[in-house]
Design a protein around this motif. Structure first.
Motif, PDB file in Angstrom:
ATOM      1  N   VAL A 153     -21.005 -26.430 -19.714  1.00  0.00           N
ATOM      2  CA  VAL A 153     -21.840 -27.624 -19.557  1.00  0.00           C
ATOM      3  C   VAL A 153     -22.680 -27.416 -18.301  1.00  0.00           C
ATOM      4  O   VAL A 153     -22.156 -27.055 -17.251  1.00  0.00           O
ATOM      5  N   HIS A 166     -26.323 -29.129 -16.126  1.00  0.00           N
ATOM      6  CA  HIS A 166     -27.007 -30.411 -15.953  1.00  0.00           C
ATOM      7  C   HIS A 166     -28.503 -30.178 -15.817  1.00  0.00           C
ATOM      8  O   HIS A 166     -28.942 -29.400 -14.980  1.00  0.00           O
ATOM      9  N   SER A 167     -29.274 -30.843 -16.657  1.00  0.00           N
ATOM     10  CA  SER A 167     -30.733 -30.712 -16.649  1.00  0.00           C
ATOM     11  C   SER A 167     -31.315 -31.526 -15.500  1.00  0.00           C
ATOM     12  O   SER A 167     -31.101 -32.737 -15.422  1.00  0.00           O
ATOM     13  N   TYR A 227     -26.200 -30.690 -20.661  1.00  0.00           N
ATOM     14  CA  TYR A 227     -26.496 -29.949 -21.886  1.00  0.00           C
ATOM     15  C   TYR A 227     -25.514 -28.799 -21.990  1.00  0.00           C
ATOM     16  O   TYR A 227     -24.744 -28.539 -21.056  1.00  0.00           O
ATOM     17  N   TYR A 228     -25.518 -28.100 -23.106  1.00  0.00           N
ATOM     18  CA  TYR A 228     -24.558 -27.033 -23.374  1.00  0.00           C
ATOM     19  C   TYR A 228     -25.287 -25.704 -23.354  1.00  0.00           C
ATOM     20  O   TYR A 228     -26.364 -25.568 -23.943  1.00  0.00           O
ATOM     21  N   SER A 279     -29.358 -22.699 -25.364  1.00  0.00           N
ATOM     22  CA  SER A 279     -29.054 -24.003 -24.775  1.00  0.00           C
ATOM     23  C   SER A 279     -29.318 -25.057 -25.835  1.00  0.00           C
ATOM     24  O   SER A 279     -30.174 -24.893 -26.696  1.00  0.00           O
ATOM     25  N   ARG A 280     -28.555 -26.138 -25.738  1.00  0.00           N
ATOM     26  CA  ARG A 280     -28.689 -27.198 -26.742  1.00  0.00           C
ATOM     27  C   ARG A 280     -28.193 -28.505 -26.157  1.00  0.00           C
ATOM     28  O   ARG A 280     -27.373 -28.529 -25.249  1.00  0.00           O
ATOM     29  N   TRP A 281     -28.701 -29.612 -26.707  1.00  0.00           N
ATOM     30  CA  TRP A 281     -28.286 -30.941 -26.259  1.00  0.00           C
ATOM     31  C   TRP A 281     -26.997 -31.366 -26.934  1.00  0.00           C
ATOM     32  O   TRP A 281     -26.214 -32.130 -26.356  1.00  0.00           O
ATOM     33  N   GLU A 282     -26.763 -30.899 -28.155  1.00  0.00           N
ATOM     34  CA  GLU A 282     -25.553 -31.270 -28.895  1.00  0.00           C
ATOM     35  C   GLU A 282     -24.476 -30.213 -28.678  1.00  0.00           C
ATOM     36  O   GLU A 282     -24.786 -29.032 -28.567  1.00  0.00           O
ATOM     37  N   LYS A 294     -34.306 -33.843 -17.104  1.00  0.00           N
ATOM     38  CA  LYS A 294     -33.932 -35.007 -17.910  1.00  0.00           C
ATOM     39  C   LYS A 294     -32.756 -35.785 -17.309  1.00  0.00           C
ATOM     40  O   LYS A 294     -32.409 -36.850 -17.788  1.00  0.00           O
TER      41      LYS A 294
END
Length: 176
Positions: free
Chosen positions: A12, A14-15, A22-23, A31-34, A18
């Motif tokens: 995990v 941290h953006s 994120y992952y 990288s992905r949000w889900e 935003k």
């Protein structure tokens, strides 16, 4: 290290743009949000509560000592550090042309016809355009020197004159 419940190789992060977790898989650079497939969602919920909530991240707001928040509208030119953007694969305009474009935007903002944020959505060459140019909170030493000097000289609500950096030419609005 706490068990996040994520599959092997995932972490995990941290953006900053935003202000959301994120992952990320460092091996594949994905990288992905889900969460990725095969995530143990119950373990992930506990991990996120412990490590990625405002209480767990005291500076999660981005508001630290001496930090300000700005939006900007960037117009790149062929001599910019990266002469491409989400709007154009190859930017060929001269610096003088970029300044002329920005002067027209500046006049529209000063006249009250539009706002910097509304213009940034369609006209900024920065990926922050989708957030109305919002760069979030930043402190000294986090931006290019010319940008930082101009931004920190502004009062909240003020818009800068045209600022030149290695990235291109900017109008900067201090938000907070």
């Amino acid at each position: 290290m706490a068990d996040s419940g994520l599959p092997a190789g995932w972490e995990v992060r941290h953006s900053n743009s935003k202000n959301l977790p994120y992952y990320f898989n460092p091996a594949t650079k994905e990288s992905r949000w889900e969460p990725p497939a095969e995530t143990d969602t119950e373990k992930l919920k506990v991990y996120m509560a412990q490590h990625h909530t405002p209480a767990a991240r005291p500076d999660a707001s981005g508001q630290g000592e001496g930090k300000i928040r700005c939006s900007h509208l960037l117009v790149k030119h062929r001599d910019s550090r990266r002469p491409s953007s989400w709007r154009e694969a190859e930017i060929t305009r001269s610096k003088e042309e970029a300044i002329e474009i920005l002067k027209r935007h500046e006049q529209r903002i000063q006249s009250g016809e539009t706002t910097l944020g509304d213009l940034a959505v369609s006209e900024s060459d920065c990926s922050s355009a989708r957030k109305k140019g919002d760069l979030g909170f930043f402190g000294r030493g986090e931006m290019q020197k010319e940008f930082e000097n101009a931004a920190f000289a502004l009062q909240p609500g003020q818009v800068s004159e045209i600022v030149e950096t290695a990235s291109g030419v900017h109008l900067i609005e201090r938000v907070q």
